[in-house]
Write a protein that holds these residues in place. Structure first.
Motif, mmCIF file in Angstrom:
data_model
loop_
_atom_site.group_PDB
_atom_site.id
_atom_site.type_symbol
_atom_site.label_atom_id
_atom_site.label_comp_id
_atom_site.label_asym_id
_atom_site.label_seq_id
_atom_site.Cartn_x
_atom_site.Cartn_y
_atom_site.Cartn_z
ATOM 1 N N THR A 1 29.772 -11.313 133.714
ATOM 2 C CA THR A 1 30.302 -11.540 132.370
ATOM 3 C C THR A 1 29.752 -10.514 131.384
ATOM 4 O O THR A 1 30.498 -9.925 130.598
ATOM 5 N N ALA A 2 28.447 -10.284 131.432
ATOM 6 C CA ALA A 2 27.816 -9.337 130.515
ATOM 7 C C ALA A 2 28.316 -7.918 130.771
ATOM 8 O O ALA A 2 28.579 -7.167 129.819
ATOM 9 N N CYS A 3 28.443 -7.546 132.035
ATOM 10 C CA CYS A 3 28.926 -6.202 132.368
ATOM 11 C C CYS A 3 30.383 -6.022 131.933
ATOM 12 O O CYS A 3 30.750 -4.953 131.450
ATOM 13 N N ASN A 4 31.197 -7.052 132.109
ATOM 14 C CA ASN A 4 32.588 -6.970 131.665
ATOM 15 C C ASN A 4 32.671 -6.741 130.168
ATOM 16 O O ASN A 4 33.478 -5.949 129.691
ATOM 17 N N LYS A 5 31.844 -7.436 129.412
ATOM 18 C CA LYS A 5 31.841 -7.253 127.956
ATOM 19 C C LYS A 5 31.392 -5.846 127.591
ATOM 20 O O LYS A 5 31.946 -5.224 126.694
ATOM 21 N N ALA A 6 30.373 -5.351 128.295
ATOM 22 C CA ALA A 6 29.855 -4.020 127.998
ATOM 23 C C ALA A 6 30.837 -2.924 128.418
ATOM 24 O O ALA A 6 30.813 -1.823 127.865
ATOM 25 N N ALA A 7 31.708 -3.206 129.379
ATOM 26 C CA ALA A 7 32.652 -2.208 129.882
ATOM 27 C C ALA A 7 33.934 -2.152 129.067
ATOM 28 O O ALA A 7 34.846 -1.389 129.396
ATOM 29 N N THR A 8 34.005 -2.909 127.998
ATOM 30 C CA THR A 8 35.204 -2.907 127.157
ATOM 31 C C THR A 8 35.479 -1.491 126.657
ATOM 32 O O THR A 8 34.587 -0.808 126.154
ATOM 33 N N GLY A 9 36.706 -1.043 126.859
ATOM 34 C CA GLY A 9 37.102 0.289 126.415
ATOM 35 C C GLY A 9 37.065 1.325 127.525
ATOM 36 O O GLY A 9 37.682 2.380 127.407
ATOM 37 N N LYS A 10 36.350 1.057 128.600
ATOM 38 C CA LYS A 10 36.299 1.997 129.729
ATOM 39 C C LYS A 10 37.471 1.717 130.660
ATOM 40 O O LYS A 10 37.884 0.580 130.827
ATOM 41 N N LYS A 11 38.000 2.773 131.291
ATOM 42 C CA LYS A 11 39.151 2.616 132.183
ATOM 43 C C LYS A 11 38.954 3.438 133.444
ATOM 44 O O LYS A 11 38.201 4.407 133.458
ATOM 45 N N GLY A 12 39.648 3.034 134.502
ATOM 46 C CA GLY A 12 39.694 3.794 135.744
ATOM 47 C C GLY A 12 38.342 3.967 136.411
ATOM 48 O O GLY A 12 37.549 3.037 136.521
ATOM 49 N N ASP A 13 38.107 5.222 136.873
ATOM 50 C CA ASP A 13 36.876 5.522 137.600
ATOM 51 C C ASP A 13 35.629 5.326 136.730
ATOM 52 O O ASP A 13 34.583 4.908 137.231
ATOM 53 N N GLU A 14 35.748 5.622 135.444
ATOM 54 C CA GLU A 14 34.605 5.445 134.551
ATOM 55 C C GLU A 14 34.179 3.965 134.537
ATOM 56 O O GLU A 14 32.988 3.645 134.623
ATOM 57 N N ARG A 15 35.152 3.057 134.472
ATOM 58 C CA ARG A 15 34.854 1.625 134.471
ATOM 59 C C ARG A 15 34.259 1.188 135.804
ATOM 60 O O ARG A 15 33.296 0.420 135.838
#
Length: 114
Positions: free
Chosen positions: A83-97
């Motif tokens: 859950t915490a990682c998903n929130k922190a990954a907001t805005g990242k897409k594709g390989d970066e995410r």
């Protein structure tokens, strides 16, 4: 003689019944504890019903809902990290995410990342 025997028999029955009535089960103790706690919070009506339901369905060591919330998270640690990682990954897409999520989950949360 019959009166003495009857009296002894009746006293034995009453003592066994009395002992059985005083021996509370775990659920009865839990009910008593939850009821006292609800009374101390002066809960009434639907609030009391909701509180009693959650209190009685709680595990024995977590009879007090506040203590349970403070003692351990409601969801397991891996789920918290996700859950915490998903929130922190907001805005990242594709390989970066994908890379971010991989390193974040290995670190067990964004706060543990280097």
């Amino acid at each position: 003689m019959n009166k003495i025997l009857t009296a002894l028999l009746m006293s034995a029955v009453f003592s066994v019944t009395s002992f059985a009535a005083h021996a509370k089960t775990t659920q009865q103790e839990k009910m008593s504890t939850c009821s006292k706690e609800a009374a101390s919070k002066t809960l009434k009506g639907d609030e009391r019903k909701t509180f009693m339901k959650s209190c009685l369905s709680a595990k024995p060591e977590a009879a007090a809902p506040e203590a349970a919330a403070a003692a351990a998270p409601a969801v397991p640690a891996p789920q918290n990290a996700m859950t915490a990682c998903n929130k922190a990954a907001t805005g990242k897409k594709g390989d970066e995410r994908k890379k971010f999520m991989s390193s974040c989950l290995k670190a067990k949360g964004p706060e543990n990342m280097k």
